[in-house]
Design a protein around this motif. Structure first.
Motif, short mmCIF file in Angstrom:
data_model
loop_
_atom_site.label_atom_id
_atom_site.label_comp_id
_atom_site.label_asym_id
_atom_site.label_seq_id
_atom_site.Cartn_x
_atom_site.Cartn_y
_atom_site.Cartn_z
N ASP A 89 18.66 59.44 -64.87
CA ASP A 89 19.49 58.40 -65.17
C ASP A 89 20.48 57.85 -64.20
OD1 ASP A 89 18.67 58.99 -67.78
OD2 ASP A 89 20.26 60.51 -68.25
N PHE A 90 20.82 58.83 -63.23
CA PHE A 90 21.90 58.07 -62.10
C PHE A 90 21.06 57.31 -61.21
CE2 PHE A 90 24.32 58.86 -58.06
CZ PHE A 90 25.34 58.65 -58.43
N THR A 91 19.79 57.51 -60.91
CA THR A 91 19.24 56.56 -59.89
C THR A 91 18.40 55.45 -60.57
OG1 THR A 91 17.38 58.00 -59.57
CG2 THR A 91 19.35 58.49 -58.16
N PRO A 185 38.60 53.23 -51.10
CA PRO A 185 38.37 52.50 -52.29
C PRO A 185 37.51 53.49 -53.11
CG PRO A 185 36.79 52.38 -50.35
CD PRO A 185 38.03 53.09 -49.83
N VAL A 186 37.28 53.36 -54.36
CA VAL A 186 36.53 54.18 -55.33
C VAL A 186 35.15 53.63 -55.17
CG1 VAL A 186 36.49 54.82 -57.54
CG2 VAL A 186 38.53 54.33 -56.89
N GLY A 187 34.38 54.21 -54.26
CA GLY A 187 32.93 54.04 -54.28
C GLY A 187 32.62 52.54 -53.61
N LEU A 188 31.50 52.19 -53.29
CA LEU A 188 31.20 51.14 -52.96
C LEU A 188 31.53 49.97 -53.67
CD1 LEU A 188 29.44 49.39 -50.75
CD2 LEU A 188 27.27 49.66 -52.00
N LYS A 189 31.24 49.92 -55.06
CA LYS A 189 31.62 48.89 -55.97
C LYS A 189 33.01 48.55 -55.90
CE LYS A 189 30.94 47.83 -60.71
NZ LYS A 189 30.66 47.91 -62.25
N GLY A 190 33.87 49.86 -55.79
CA GLY A 190 35.19 49.61 -55.73
C GLY A 190 35.80 48.87 -54.52
N ARG A 202 21.60 47.06 -59.63
CA ARG A 202 21.97 48.30 -60.30
C ARG A 202 22.49 49.42 -59.12
NH1 ARG A 202 20.55 53.50 -61.52
NH2 ARG A 202 20.31 54.14 -63.58
N GLU A 203 23.83 49.75 -59.57
CA GLU A 203 24.36 51.11 -58.73
C GLU A 203 23.61 52.10 -58.72
OE1 GLU A 203 28.81 51.61 -58.94
OE2 GLU A 203 28.59 51.03 -60.85
N HIS A 204 23.35 52.72 -57.46
CA HIS A 204 22.67 53.73 -57.20
C HIS A 204 21.11 53.55 -57.35
CE1 HIS A 204 26.67 55.66 -57.49
NE2 HIS A 204 26.58 55.54 -58.82
N ALA A 210 21.90 48.94 -50.70
CA ALA A 210 21.98 48.43 -49.12
C ALA A 210 22.26 47.08 -49.16
CB ALA A 210 20.68 48.80 -48.66
N ARG A 211 21.71 46.29 -50.03
CA ARG A 211 22.07 44.85 -50.09
C ARG A 211 23.30 44.71 -50.24
NH1 ARG A 211 17.58 43.18 -54.50
NH2 ARG A 211 15.73 42.88 -53.26
N ASN A 212 24.15 45.39 -51.05
CA ASN A 212 25.45 45.09 -51.58
C ASN A 212 26.53 45.70 -50.19
OD1 ASN A 212 26.13 44.18 -54.54
ND2 ASN A 212 24.60 45.11 -54.45
N THR A 213 25.86 46.52 -49.53
CA THR A 213 26.70 47.15 -48.48
C THR A 213 26.57 46.17 -47.30
OG1 THR A 213 25.90 49.48 -48.93
CG2 THR A 213 26.77 49.04 -46.76
N ALA A 214 25.48 45.54 -47.30
CA ALA A 214 25.47 44.29 -46.20
C ALA A 214 26.27 43.33 -46.56
CB ALA A 214 24.21 43.77 -46.18
#
Length: 237
Positions: A89-91, A185-190, A202-204, A210-214
């Motif tokens: 569910d998480f990933t 921050p509260v996580g990458l999304k935060g 999709r988170e996780h 990786a794309r969002n971190t870039a």
């Protein structure tokens, strides 16, 4: 009569984004990496040690502010081959995907070949391994130390897998984020939300993370963050 009226003053429009990218960063490219691993609910009494089940990396061009290559490989866990319901569910990763995947050792070989192809194609050099000024400098970047230190390093030791020295130094963007913005921050999304960006995908999901971190790295550069290696475990090997 002013100099402007005499035509002696020329107005030049400067792109601040481009200006801040040019000539100040140590690195030209980033291998932005994100793993997903086996995981369990907090109350689960059958927890095990994390094993990588998705190995995703994007090659981010700092000067052009864009992702130019991507790598994604699902990985077969062998210590705990059956994924927990929480993990699925998480990933979003299914049991069939990991059963049809490759072991971590094979994944590392496939990834090493891919990295070498990118090095040749874009004239890349890992600065912490060798200093070749004629080449473009690249380094891994992650959101926290978990992926390369806690996860990959520990798993390779447990499974007695050879790990390339390219993984021994990286930029922890979470650390630099807290140092620059003076907030946690509260996580990458935060973190993305706090700097005015949306999380896409999709988170996780390792590739989406990786794309969002870039994307976050690009915004941090615009905001004046100097990207530098924050963790080097070369001396531990």
């Amino acid at each position: 009569m002013g100099f402007r009226k005499l035509g002696l003053v020329k107005t030049i429009t400067v792109d601040i984004r481009s200006l801040r990218r040019c000539g100040v960063q140590t690195f030209d490219f980033l291998f932005v990496l994100d793993f997903e691993s086996t995981c369990w609910a907090a109350f689960d009494v059958n927890k095990g040690l994390p094993e990588i089940i998705e190995f995703s990396v994007v090659l981010y061009d700092i000067s052009d502010d864009k992702i130019i290559e991507e790598f994604q490989q699902y990985v077969m866990p062998v210590e705990n081959p059956k994924l927990s319901e929480f993990c699925k569910d998480f990933t979003g990763i299914t049991q069939q995907q990991v059963e049809n995947a490759v072991p971590l050792g094979t994944c590392l070989m496939v990834f090493g070949k891919w990295v070498n192809e990118q090095k040749k194609k874009y004239n890349l050099n890992f600065l912490h391994i060798s200093k070749e000024p004629a080449k473009k400098q690249v380094v891994f970047a992650t959101w926290s130390n978990w992926d390369l230190n806690t996860c990959l390093n520990s798993e390779c030791k447990r499974k007695r897998l050879n790990k390339s020295e390219i993984f021994n130094a990286w930029i922890d963007l979470k650390f630099l984020y807290k140092e620059h913005y003076h907030r946690k921050p509260v996580g990458l999304k935060g973190a993305l939300t706090e700097v005015g960006l949306n999380f896409n995908g999709r988170e996780h999901s390792g590739l989406h993370d990786a794309r969002n971190t870039a994307a976050l790295a690009g915004k941090m550069i615009i905001d004046g963050v100097l990207l530098q290696i924050t963790k080097d475990i070369s001396c531990n090997h």
